[in-house]
Motif scaffolding. Structure first.
Motif, PDB file in Angstrom:
ATOM      1  N   TYR A  17       0.812  -1.228   0.000  1.00 21.36           N
ATOM      2  CA  TYR A  17       0.000   0.000   0.000  1.00 21.36           C
ATOM      3  C   TYR A  17       0.841   1.271   0.000  1.00 21.36           C
ATOM      4  O   TYR A  17       0.302   2.372   0.121  1.00 21.36           O
TER       5      TYR A  17
ATOM      6  N   PRO B 204      -0.812   7.977   4.048  1.00 15.88           N
ATOM      7  CA  PRO B 204      -0.405   7.492   5.373  1.00 15.88           C
ATOM      8  C   PRO B 204       0.382   6.189   5.270  1.00 15.88           C
ATOM      9  O   PRO B 204       0.035   5.321   4.483  1.00 15.88           O
TER      10      PRO B 204
ATOM     11  N   THR C 146       5.979   5.129  10.053  1.00 12.78           N
ATOM     12  CA  THR C 146       7.062   6.096  10.185  1.00 12.78           C
ATOM     13  C   THR C 146       7.868   5.761  11.442  1.00 12.78           C
ATOM     14  O   THR C 146       7.592   4.754  12.084  1.00 12.78           O
ATOM     15  N   MET C 147       8.884   6.554  11.744  1.00 14.61           N
ATOM     16  CA  MET C 147       9.738   6.275  12.901  1.00 14.61           C
ATOM     17  C   MET C 147       9.762   7.481  13.838  1.00 14.61           C
ATOM     18  O   MET C 147       9.505   8.602  13.412  1.00 14.61           O
ATOM     19  N   PRO C 148      10.120   7.241  15.113  1.00 13.03           N
ATOM     20  CA  PRO C 148      10.079   8.352  16.078  1.00 13.03           C
ATOM     21  C   PRO C 148      11.017   9.511  15.734  1.00 13.03           C
ATOM     22  O   PRO C 148      10.759  10.633  16.137  1.00 13.03           O
TER      23      PRO C 148
ATOM     24  N   PRO D 213       3.613  -1.739  11.939  1.00 17.64           N
ATOM     25  CA  PRO D 213       4.489  -2.893  11.715  1.00 17.64           C
ATOM     26  C   PRO D 213       5.459  -3.006  12.887  1.00 17.64           C
ATOM     27  O   PRO D 213       6.025  -1.997  13.306  1.00 17.64           O
TER      28      PRO D 213
ATOM     29  N   PHE E  65       8.538   8.643  23.579  1.00 19.39           N
ATOM     30  CA  PHE E  65       9.774   7.921  23.283  1.00 19.39           C
ATOM     31  C   PHE E  65      10.926   8.308  24.204  1.00 19.39           C
ATOM     32  O   PHE E  65      12.046   7.870  24.003  1.00 19.39           O
TER      33      PHE E  65
ATOM     34  N   PRO F 139      12.375   3.160  21.030  1.00 20.29           N
ATOM     35  CA  PRO F 139      11.978   3.607  19.688  1.00 20.29           C
ATOM     36  C   PRO F 139      11.548   2.437  18.813  1.00 20.29           C
ATOM     37  O   PRO F 139      12.163   1.371  18.858  1.00 20.29           O
ATOM     38  N   ARG F 140      10.481   2.647  18.034  1.00 20.20           N
ATOM     39  CA  ARG F 140       9.901   1.580  17.224  1.00 20.20           C
ATOM     40  C   ARG F 140       9.022   2.212  16.148  1.00 20.20           C
ATOM     41  O   ARG F 140       8.658   3.379  16.266  1.00 20.20           O
ATOM     42  N   PRO F 141       8.661   1.474  15.103  1.00 24.48           N
ATOM     43  CA  PRO F 141       7.815   2.063  14.071  1.00 24.48           C
ATOM     44  C   PRO F 141       6.475   2.518  14.645  1.00 24.48           C
ATOM     45  O   PRO F 141       5.964   1.923  15.588  1.00 24.48           O
ATOM     46  N   THR F 142       5.950   3.555  14.057  1.00 27.69           N
ATOM     47  CA  THR F 142       4.665   4.068  14.507  1.00 27.69           C
ATOM     48  C   THR F 142       3.847   4.481  13.280  1.00 27.69           C
ATOM     49  O   THR F 142       4.293   4.257  12.158  1.00 27.69           O
ATOM     50  N   MET F 143       2.637   4.999  13.485  1.00 29.71           N
ATOM     51  CA  MET F 143       1.771   5.377  12.365  1.00 29.71           C
ATOM     52  C   MET F 143       1.372   6.849  12.475  1.00 29.71           C
ATOM     53  O   MET F 143       1.390   7.416  13.562  1.00 29.71           O
ATOM     54  N   PRO F 144       0.967   7.443  11.343  1.00 29.24           N
ATOM     55  CA  PRO F 144       0.645   8.879  11.373  1.00 29.24           C
ATOM     56  C   PRO F 144      -0.507   9.241  12.308  1.00 29.24           C
ATOM     57  O   PRO F 144      -0.554  10.365  12.790  1.00 29.24           O
TER      58      PRO F 144
ATOM     59  N   HIS G  67      -7.202  11.074   6.430  1.00 28.32           N
ATOM     60  CA  HIS G  67      -5.923  11.176   5.709  1.00 28.32           C
ATOM     61  C   HIS G  67      -4.755  10.630   6.531  1.00 28.32           C
ATOM     62  O   HIS G  67      -3.648  10.519   6.012  1.00 28.32           O
ATOM     63  N   LEU G  68      -4.989  10.301   7.804  1.00 29.28           N
ATOM     64  CA  LEU G  68      -3.909   9.747   8.627  1.00 29.28           C
ATOM     65  C   LEU G  68      -4.037   8.239   8.817  1.00 29.28           C
ATOM     66  O   LEU G  68      -3.171   7.613   9.410  1.00 29.28           O
ATOM     67  N   LYS G  69      -5.154   7.668   8.307  1.00 33.07           N
ATOM     68  CA  LYS G  69      -5.394   6.222   8.501  1.00 33.07           C
ATOM     69  C   LYS G  69      -4.909   5.444   7.296  1.00 33.07           C
ATOM     70  O   LYS G  69      -5.391   5.654   6.183  1.00 33.07           O
ATOM     71  N   SER G  70      -3.978   4.530   7.527  1.00 36.05           N
ATOM     72  CA  SER G  70      -3.394   3.801   6.389  1.00 36.05           C
ATOM     73  C   SER G  70      -4.355   2.741   5.853  1.00 36.05           C
ATOM     74  O   SER G  70      -5.359   2.417   6.476  1.00 36.05           O
ATOM     75  N   GLN G  71      -4.008   2.217   4.683  1.00 35.20           N
ATOM     76  CA  GLN G  71      -4.795   1.162   4.047  1.00 35.20           C
ATOM     77  C   GLN G  71      -4.457  -0.214   4.616  1.00 35.20           C
ATOM     78  O   GLN G  71      -5.062  -1.209   4.206  1.00 35.20           O
ATOM     79  N   SER G  72      -3.492  -0.262   5.541  1.00 33.51           N
ATOM     80  CA  SER G  72      -2.910  -1.544   5.939  1.00 33.51           C
ATOM     81  C   SER G  72      -3.934  -2.595   6.352  1.00 33.51           C
ATOM     82  O   SER G  72      -3.939  -3.700   5.831  1.00 33.51           O
TER      83      SER G  72
END
Lengths: 528, 528
Positions: free
Chosen positions: A193, A267, A270-272, B188, B262, B267-272, B476-481
């Protein structure tokens, strides 16, 4: 009035904030071309916050001046620099090919030419950073300057090597990392995506589009890897010693100031340590020079259209510019056109040709009705900021993808360069966007979304640059991800171990059951 | 003085900000226990910003009051609620088992008991939301109220179903999503460097730890999936119709207000659409009640120690409290101990036992030298905010993991519950943290890092809640995942297709080469 109060309150906050770092010392390794435009804007902001800014540049730099009121420049002498990029015919050949004026063989020639140009650019950047590192007097000065951090655009790898050499925390002003979009390098990126730049995909893809997306992803990732290994690794080995992997070093920045936001970008994870500053270079419009203001006002109720094709393509083919000029001539609007080639024969009285224009101020002018743009990031973000609808003429790089994000929100109409001069396409597109109010309303909605953030993009960027100064980095925001070997990162070893363990348990059970079966059945057989 | 100016400037900004949404209408579906403490804080802040807050609660709620000056409460009658959780002996049995006072068989009994309690809690939450949806008069009122959004803690699934039923945008005040940490559901999450809560791991793991981490991950993910499928799916089917997958619905919130940052979390992946508000409930200390202030001041230069074991464990075993009280009695400091059981026989004159204490104000008092804590999120974050070093006595849930983040930064010493009353462990730990200045300095550094943010956590949370009101969501901040089937999300279909294509090309080449070889060799053979 409310806004004025609000702004002054914010300024008060800014200047009284006890966390502000006054007098930081920043070394900058800039990238040329349109990348310099936004870096320059950031440097002016840093200077106005009281920081010392120092730049290292080549004596043959394109636009970067070696004297400035807001930075100190150290110029390094080079015999050759990037003149080849400016002088190449590849870009105009590409337009001709797209329009069907050149045969397929020239496409292959161009593709090879573009790739070799891409490698050449990085080779020259490599020569540049080698020249910097070889100049002992300069390096002594840089070491003595005790910089707080090095700011660079990782589209080129020079800054990464210089930062490691000087042992400085690294801050990125970034959208591209060598050949790929920055996120793809630092954040987990499900290709299902996340559209790869150049694919023309959105975040909703068909199976066919996902296949194409994956192929493009593999190509650009390989390109990235190879440029790192072939071009920058030898320089890293020579100046930093053999213990550093350049492709890992380039991921080791403290903060990634990303030149997008999620009003614009789809969207995605992303990372911190990724900070969004999309549109940071956009400001409310300043008054225009008097002659330009007079021209704009003369448009009356019809308003003005502005057109620019960016820094790379200064000249479109003559027949195309004639067609565009003829279309403009038919409109009641006034037109301001940034155009460097010959004056088109069909130019109307309503069209003003200029060498350069204050694009942001024009886009923010209330009389501006439409922007004809090639789709460079800077221009597209200015259009979003000011809510001006766009007719897009994308040619290459990320231009189509940038414009697609506007089209998807209903704020732009896109034309293909090969059909722009056919069937009144250009005129029809302009008229449609001018007449149908949805284009303007959608761009205004887009603009409100972009501007509705808890902190302004530029202030956010400045905050995090100063954060790195205050804390000598941002280690707590950098994940362990790129320090792991790939098989550990993806837990391949763990999954194999667990699979083996499960298999082993099943095997034991199987053996036990078989033994039991044999033990129970054999006597039976004997008895039989 | 500077700070005063800064604060007033910020308030000015807050009240004049044209983007502020006045008079929003918010429906809240709270979670009980310590989760209510921070939700309550958020609701007070929302009320003071001029929003109407409405809560739906059970008549048998633990702490949530059905009348309040800052929210309207709708109470739903239920025959049974969560009394079982409060009355269970499982928690104190667990402590006894850890100390070796109960045999292994009781561990198995407890594990089964805990799991069944976990399912039971969600069953009762399911009964609660069913009772709400069945009460027609209430539902009519809720529909008529035209709420702007529903705010909930997705640790329980009730709010998700009610929001979908009323078709309201969903905002989360979140750290846990049923059984797992919130990020694991939405972003993720490479298990190679993301420690699973309960594992006691950090972001740097050995192979053995990574295996353990993966196993725990698989268990908690299955738990999440099963509770969604078994408990909430039938309710979703009944009230929303058969077209919704609850495990997908729960991922569909507009904004996830995450109760970490953080500085605290690895630290780890995050989403918008994940917004960090860790420590939003911490405020500068308010003056203490006079009697408590007198007690604190009577500690002189030695200062005070405060101790609290949270809301779940009101009573530690008597011999353990005696040991703790005896250790406190040996110290020159004064001690304030939140303790609900019998008065320990060994209690010294320096120790004040209280039923409840203004924990945040005490932690922010300059005389406070040390915090003895069980490691609940609220307390740990208050310790970080005020920079007070900690002696940790973790028992269950995320308590060890929370305290580990303080220990890793050098700000806490951890004790195991099973050895806390042996070999003067408790006294030694307290004395070490009091005497070695590094604990306090590290916690103060941690505090500075936590506080150094471009916007305060509470203001950030309020901004994004109001953002959802202004824009009717944050699409607009919600991914299609999570809208993709798993094989598309992981590009399994694409990879298989590409592998097949490559194989096909190789096969064609192989066949061609073979044909060519046959064609070229056969005549040769004939000639021979």
């Amino acid at each position: 009035m409310k806004l004025l109060f609000c702004c002054s309150a914010f300024l008060l906050l800014l200047f009284l904030d006890p966390r502000v770092c006054q007098g930081g010392n920043i070394l900058v390794m800039p990238t040329e071309g349109s990348h310099w435009i936004n870096m320059d804007f950031l440097l002016q902001a840093l200077h106005s916050r009281g920081h010392n800014v120092t730049i290292v540049l080549s004596n043959k730099s394109w636009y970067i001046k070696d004297n400035s009121s807001y930075y100190t420049a150290y110029t390094v002498q080079m015999d050759r620099y990037l003149d080849k990029v400016l002088n190449t015919k590849l870009f105009s050949d590409y337009i001709e090919f797209e329009r069907g004026a050149l045969p397929l063989s020239s496409f292959l020639h161009m593709t090879v030419g573009m790739f070799s140009l891409f490698i050449d650019v990085h080779r020259i950047v490599g020569e540049f950073v080698s020249a910097v590192l070889d100049e002992q007097e300069l390096m002594r000065k840089l070491k003595d300057s005790k910089f707080d951090l090095l700011l660079t655009d990782p589209c080129w790898g020079a800054g990464v090597i210089l930062a490691k050499y000087l042992n400085l925390p690294l801050v990125y002003n970034v959208r591209w990392l060598i050949a790929t979009e920055g996120h793809l390098a630092i954040a987990p990126s499900p290709i299902s995506y996340i559209p790869i730049t150049g694919s023309g995909n959105t975040d909703k893809m068909s199976f066919h589009q996902r296949v194409q997306n994956m192929v493009l992803h593999l190509i650009t990732q390989s390109q990235n890897y190879l440029v790192g290994k072939l071009v920058y690794q030898p320089i890293s080995d020579k100046y930093l010693g053999p213990n550093y992997d350049f492709n890992e070093l380039i991921l080791d920045a403290e903060i990634w100031l990303m030149r997008v936001d999620f009003a614009f970008e789809y969207p995605r994870p992303t990372m911190p340590n990724v900070v969004y500053m999309g549109g940071f270079q956009c400001t409310p419009a300043k008054p225009l020079p008097q002659d330009l203001e007079d021209f704009v006002q003369s448009s009356g109720e019809h308003g003005v259209i502005i057109m620019s094709m960016g820094t790379f393509v200064s000249e479109l083919p003559a027949d195309m510019t004639n067609e565009i000029a003829a279309a403009f001539a038919k409109l009641p609007q006034k037109v301001i056109w940034r155009h460097k080639g010959n004056r088109p024969a069909t130019l109307g009285n309503n069209t003003l040709i200029v060498d350069w224009m204050p694009q942001n101020d024009l886009l923010g002018h209330p009389k501006t009705k439409l922007f004809v743009a090639h789709g460079g990031t800077n221009g597209v973000q200015e259009a979003v900021y000011h809510g001006v609808p766009v007719v897009g003429l994308p040619i290459f790089f990320d231009q189509y993808d940038n414009l697609l994000r506007l089209k998807e929100r209903g704020g732009a109409k896109l034309l293909e360069i090969k059909t722009v001069d056919k069937d009144n396409n250009f005129l029809n597109a302009i008229q449609e966007v001018l007449i149908d109010p949805s284009y303007r309303l959608n761009m205004q909605r887009f603009s409100r979304l972009h501007r509705d953030q808890p902190i302004e993009p530029l202030n956010n960027a400045l905050f995090w640059i100063e954060f790195v100064m205050r804390h000598k980095g941002a280690a707590h925001l950098k994940s362990q991800s790129y320090r792991l070997p790939w098989y550990s990162y993806y837990s391949v070893d763990v999954v194999l171990f667990l699979a083996a363990a499960v298999l082993f348990v099943f095997l034991i059970i199987f053996i036990l059951v078989r033994c039991l079966y044999t033990a129970m059945c054999k006597p039976k057989l004997k008895r039989d």
